[in-house]
Scaffold this active site. Structure first.
Site, PDB file in Angstrom:
ATOM      1  N   ALA A   1       0.953 -17.443  -2.636  1.00  0.00           N
ATOM      2  CA  ALA A   1      -0.313 -17.387  -1.893  1.00  0.00           C
ATOM      3  C   ALA A   1      -0.467 -16.092  -1.094  1.00  0.00           C
ATOM      4  CB  ALA A   1      -0.419 -18.595  -0.957  1.00  0.00           C
TER       5      ALA A   1
ATOM      6  N   GLY B   1      -3.732 -12.012  -4.475  1.00  0.00           N
ATOM      7  CA  GLY B   1      -4.443 -12.320  -5.707  1.00  0.00           C
ATOM      8  C   GLY B   1      -4.980 -13.744  -5.825  1.00  0.00           C
TER       9      GLY B   1
ATOM     10  N   VAL C   1      10.747 -18.691  -5.621  1.00  0.00           N
ATOM     11  CA  VAL C   1      10.723 -19.815  -6.577  1.00  0.00           C
ATOM     12  C   VAL C   1      11.914 -19.770  -7.541  1.00  0.00           C
ATOM     13  CG1 VAL C   1       8.204 -20.153  -6.472  1.00  0.00           C
ATOM     14  CG2 VAL C   1       9.185 -18.641  -8.240  1.00  0.00           C
TER      15      VAL C   1
ATOM     16  N   SER D   1      -2.147 -18.200 -18.872  1.00  0.00           N
ATOM     17  CA  SER D   1      -2.749 -16.888 -19.165  1.00  0.00           C
ATOM     18  C   SER D   1      -3.276 -16.887 -20.586  1.00  0.00           C
ATOM     19  CB  SER D   1      -1.685 -15.797 -19.032  1.00  0.00           C
ATOM     20  OG  SER D   1      -2.186 -14.541 -19.459  1.00  0.00           O
TER      21      SER D   1
ATOM     22  N   TYR E   1       6.686 -11.289 -21.397  1.00  0.00           N
ATOM     23  CA  TYR E   1       5.690 -11.909 -20.510  1.00  0.00           C
ATOM     24  C   TYR E   1       4.896 -12.967 -21.293  1.00  0.00           C
ATOM     25  CZ  TYR E   1       1.648 -12.687 -17.524  1.00  0.00           C
ATOM     26  OH  TYR E   1       0.670 -13.291 -16.771  1.00  0.00           O
TER      27      TYR E   1
ATOM     28  N   LYS F   1       4.480 -17.105 -20.667  1.00  0.00           N
ATOM     29  CA  LYS F   1       3.217 -17.826 -20.488  1.00  0.00           C
ATOM     30  C   LYS F   1       2.994 -18.835 -21.618  1.00  0.00           C
ATOM     31  CE  LYS F   1       1.911 -16.379 -16.490  1.00  0.00           C
ATOM     32  NZ  LYS F   1       1.670 -17.306 -15.367  1.00  0.00           N
TER      33      LYS F   1
ATOM     34  N   PRO G   1      -6.216 -17.460 -17.302  1.00  0.00           N
ATOM     35  CA  PRO G   1      -7.122 -16.322 -17.116  1.00  0.00           C
ATOM     36  C   PRO G   1      -6.872 -15.183 -18.103  1.00  0.00           C
ATOM     37  CG  PRO G   1      -5.887 -16.848 -15.082  1.00  0.00           C
ATOM     38  CD  PRO G   1      -5.207 -17.523 -16.218  1.00  0.00           C
TER      39      PRO G   1
HETATM   40  P1  NDP Z   1      -0.416 -10.941  -7.692  1.00  0.00           P
HETATM   41  O1  NDP Z   1       0.685  -9.968  -7.953  1.00  0.00           O
HETATM   42  O2  NDP Z   1      -1.587 -10.483  -6.920  1.00  0.00           O
HETATM   43  O3  NDP Z   1       0.184 -12.265  -7.024  1.00  0.00           O
HETATM   44  C1  NDP Z   1       1.385 -12.827  -7.460  1.00  0.00           C
HETATM   45  C2  NDP Z   1       1.884 -13.820  -6.428  1.00  0.00           C
HETATM   46  O4  NDP Z   1       3.100 -14.402  -6.926  1.00  0.00           O
HETATM   47  C3  NDP Z   1       2.208 -13.172  -5.102  1.00  0.00           C
HETATM   48  O5  NDP Z   1       1.713 -13.991  -4.066  1.00  0.00           O
HETATM   49  C4  NDP Z   1       3.726 -13.140  -5.057  1.00  0.00           C
HETATM   50  O6  NDP Z   1       4.175 -13.330  -3.722  1.00  0.00           O
HETATM   51  C5  NDP Z   1       4.067 -14.389  -5.870  1.00  0.00           C
HETATM   52  N1  NDP Z   1       5.418 -14.342  -6.403  1.00  0.00           N
HETATM   53  C6  NDP Z   1       5.928 -13.486  -7.325  1.00  0.00           C
HETATM   54  N2  NDP Z   1       7.230 -13.721  -7.497  1.00  0.00           N
HETATM   55  C7  NDP Z   1       7.551 -14.754  -6.667  1.00  0.00           C
HETATM   56  C8  NDP Z   1       8.763 -15.452  -6.389  1.00  0.00           C
HETATM   57  N3  NDP Z   1       9.903 -15.142  -6.989  1.00  0.00           N
HETATM   58  N4  NDP Z   1       8.723 -16.457  -5.483  1.00  0.00           N
HETATM   59  C9  NDP Z   1       7.569 -16.783  -4.862  1.00  0.00           C
HETATM   60  N5  NDP Z   1       6.399 -16.158  -5.077  1.00  0.00           N
HETATM   61  C10 NDP Z   1       6.404 -15.150  -5.961  1.00  0.00           C
HETATM   62  O7  NDP Z   1      -0.858 -11.441  -9.146  1.00  0.00           O
HETATM   63  P2  NDP Z   1      -1.937 -12.531  -9.613  1.00  0.00           P
HETATM   64  O8  NDP Z   1      -2.615 -13.173  -8.476  1.00  0.00           O
HETATM   65  O9  NDP Z   1      -2.767 -11.899 -10.655  1.00  0.00           O
HETATM   66  O10 NDP Z   1      -0.962 -13.549 -10.364  1.00  0.00           O
HETATM   67  C11 NDP Z   1      -0.949 -14.929 -10.101  1.00  0.00           C
HETATM   68  C12 NDP Z   1      -0.646 -15.675 -11.389  1.00  0.00           C
HETATM   69  O11 NDP Z   1      -1.702 -15.436 -12.311  1.00  0.00           O
HETATM   70  C13 NDP Z   1       0.639 -15.244 -12.104  1.00  0.00           C
HETATM   71  O12 NDP Z   1       1.295 -16.399 -12.585  1.00  0.00           O
HETATM   72  C14 NDP Z   1       0.124 -14.399 -13.265  1.00  0.00           C
HETATM   73  O13 NDP Z   1       1.018 -14.414 -14.357  1.00  0.00           O
HETATM   74  C15 NDP Z   1      -1.163 -15.129 -13.581  1.00  0.00           C
HETATM   75  N6  NDP Z   1      -2.153 -14.377 -14.331  1.00  0.00           N
HETATM   76  C16 NDP Z   1      -2.652 -13.182 -13.850  1.00  0.00           C
HETATM   77  C17 NDP Z   1      -3.592 -12.491 -14.582  1.00  0.00           C
HETATM   78  C18 NDP Z   1      -4.125 -11.179 -14.144  1.00  0.00           C
HETATM   79  O14 NDP Z   1      -4.727 -10.474 -14.998  1.00  0.00           O
HETATM   80  N7  NDP Z   1      -3.991 -10.792 -12.885  1.00  0.00           N
HETATM   81  C19 NDP Z   1      -4.107 -13.041 -15.836  1.00  0.00           C
HETATM   82  C20 NDP Z   1      -3.517 -14.265 -16.251  1.00  0.00           C
HETATM   83  C21 NDP Z   1      -2.594 -14.916 -15.505  1.00  0.00           C
HETATM   84  P3  NDP Z   1       5.408 -12.582  -3.036  1.00  0.00           P
HETATM   85  O15 NDP Z   1       5.562 -11.246  -3.713  1.00  0.00           O
HETATM   86  O16 NDP Z   1       5.021 -12.488  -1.592  1.00  0.00           O
HETATM   87  O17 NDP Z   1       6.561 -13.486  -3.260  1.00  0.00           O
HETATM   88  C1  8X3 Z   2      -2.104 -11.554 -17.508  1.00  0.00           C
HETATM   89  C2  8X3 Z   2      -3.086 -11.195 -18.537  1.00  0.00           C
HETATM   90  O1  8X3 Z   2      -3.195 -10.096 -20.771  1.00  0.00           O
HETATM   91  O2  8X3 Z   2      -3.043  -8.681 -18.789  1.00  0.00           O
HETATM   92  O3  8X3 Z   2      -1.556 -12.795 -17.787  1.00  0.00           O
HETATM   93  O4  8X3 Z   2      -1.138  -9.859 -19.569  1.00  0.00           O
HETATM   94  S1  8X3 Z   2      -2.555  -9.917 -19.457  1.00  0.00           S
END
Ligand code: NDP
Ligand code: 8X3
Length: 251
Positions: free
Chosen positions: A8, A11, A59, A138, A151, A155, A181
């Site tokens: 949280a 993003g 996590v 994703s 990656y 997913k 997404p």
């Molecule tokens: P961001 O990098 O903006 O956010 C990622 C979040 O994940 C951060 O809050 C980060 O928090 C947290 N995170 C990462 N590793 C850990 C960990 N080991 N423990 C706890 N928290 C963790 O990316 P998005 O918001 O885009 O990504 C969110 C989800 O959406 C992901 O699962 C991503 O794969 C998925 N997604 C994203 C897409 C995109 O194009 N952006 C498309 C499709 C899916 P912190 O670093 O503080 O721990």
């Molecule tokens: C993130 C979307 O296609 O950029 O899951 O990897 S992509």
């Protein structure tokens, strides 16, 4: 209503925190960067009067996940909704050039981490015979793209686990939804390219990507269906993207 959101601090997870706060949920906020969780909780308390409980853990750390969930005060243990959002991509390279440490981090976070949190929370939901788990998958869980094999594999695992969890939790009235997404402009590409902001920006050049709020609205839609309705699986794409690899760029 109580929602636990992993990842949280940025993003999609942060945007989910905001929309659920606006809709009067109490929030359990996870992420590793505790300062960001504190700042977010303060903002949402000021804006909506939201009550938040901070649960900073990695996590990937199974013992930390279990200890954190166990540490929840009794009144926070009745979690209505878990949003498994924490995740990341690292690097973009053909398999022989891939960095095995990056692979481990993606597998440990996107698969193992999601499993650890799901097990801890689903066992409580099973006991109370209610709840909803929303996994952020994703388009990369539906298709593969060049240089992103690991990656995409993580997913695809989320896709499989969402379907399997739906079956396993069916007898206990726990719903499971996958929200998948396409390209969303968050810190995702900055993380993937290890801080190279220019390269990250170029991912979204020439088209309008999704905003984190677009996905948060979809998550909220799925969470707010009536009890007899479940959204199993939903893919949300920018209008300028078709599948994992085709973009209508205007440059
Ligand atoms: P961001 O990098 O903006 O956010 C990622 C979040 O994940 C951060 O809050 C980060 O928090 C947290 N995170 C990462 N590793 C850990 C960990 N080991 N423990 C706890 N928290 C963790 O990316 P998005 O918001 O885009 O990504 C969110 C989800 O959406 C992901 O699962 C991503 O794969 C998925 N997604 C994203 C897409 C995109 O194009 N952006 C498309 C499709 C899916 P912190 O670093 O503080 O721990
Ligand atoms: C993130 C979307 O296609 O950029 O899951 O990897 S992509």
């Amino acid at each position: 209503m109580i929602v636990l959101i992993t990842g949280a601090t940025s993003g999609i997870g942060k945007a989910c925190a905001s929309i659920f706060a606006r809709n009067k949920y109490n929030l359990i906020l996870n992420g590793r960067r505790e300062d960001r969780l504190t700042e977010l909780a303060e903002q949402l308390a000021g804006r909506y009067g939201t009550v938040s409980h901070l649960l900073p853990f990695d996590v990937r750390d199974r013992a930390a996940v279990n200890a954190a969930v166990e540490s929840l005060p009794q009144e926070w243990k009745q979690i209505d909704l878990l949003i498994n959002n924490a995740g990341l991509a690292l690097g973009l390279a053909p398999l022989p050039d891939g960095d095995a440490d990056d692979w481990d981090t993606m597998i440990d976070t996107n698969i193992r981490g999601l499993l650890y949190v799901s097990k801890a929370v689903a066992s409580m939901m099973r006991a109370s015979e209610r709840g909803h788990i929303i996994n952020i998958g994703s388009i990369a869980g539906k298709e593969v793209y060049p240089d992103g094999g690991v990656y995409c594999a993580t997913k695809h695992a989320v896709d499989a686990l969402s379907r399997a969890m739906r079956i396993d939790l069916l007898p206990y009235r726990v719903k499971v939804t996958a929200v998948n997404p396409g390209a969303v402009e968050t810190e995702f590409s900055i993380v993937r390219f290890k801080g190279d902001a220019g390269r990250a920006k170029s991912v979204y050049k020439g088209f309008e990507p999704l905003a984190a709020e677009d996905i948060a609205e979809t998550v909220y839609f799925a969470a707010s269906r009536p009890p007899h309705v479940n959204i199993d699986d939903i893919t949300v794409m920018p209008a300028a993207q078709a599948g994992a690899t085709r973009f209508n760029r205007n440059d």
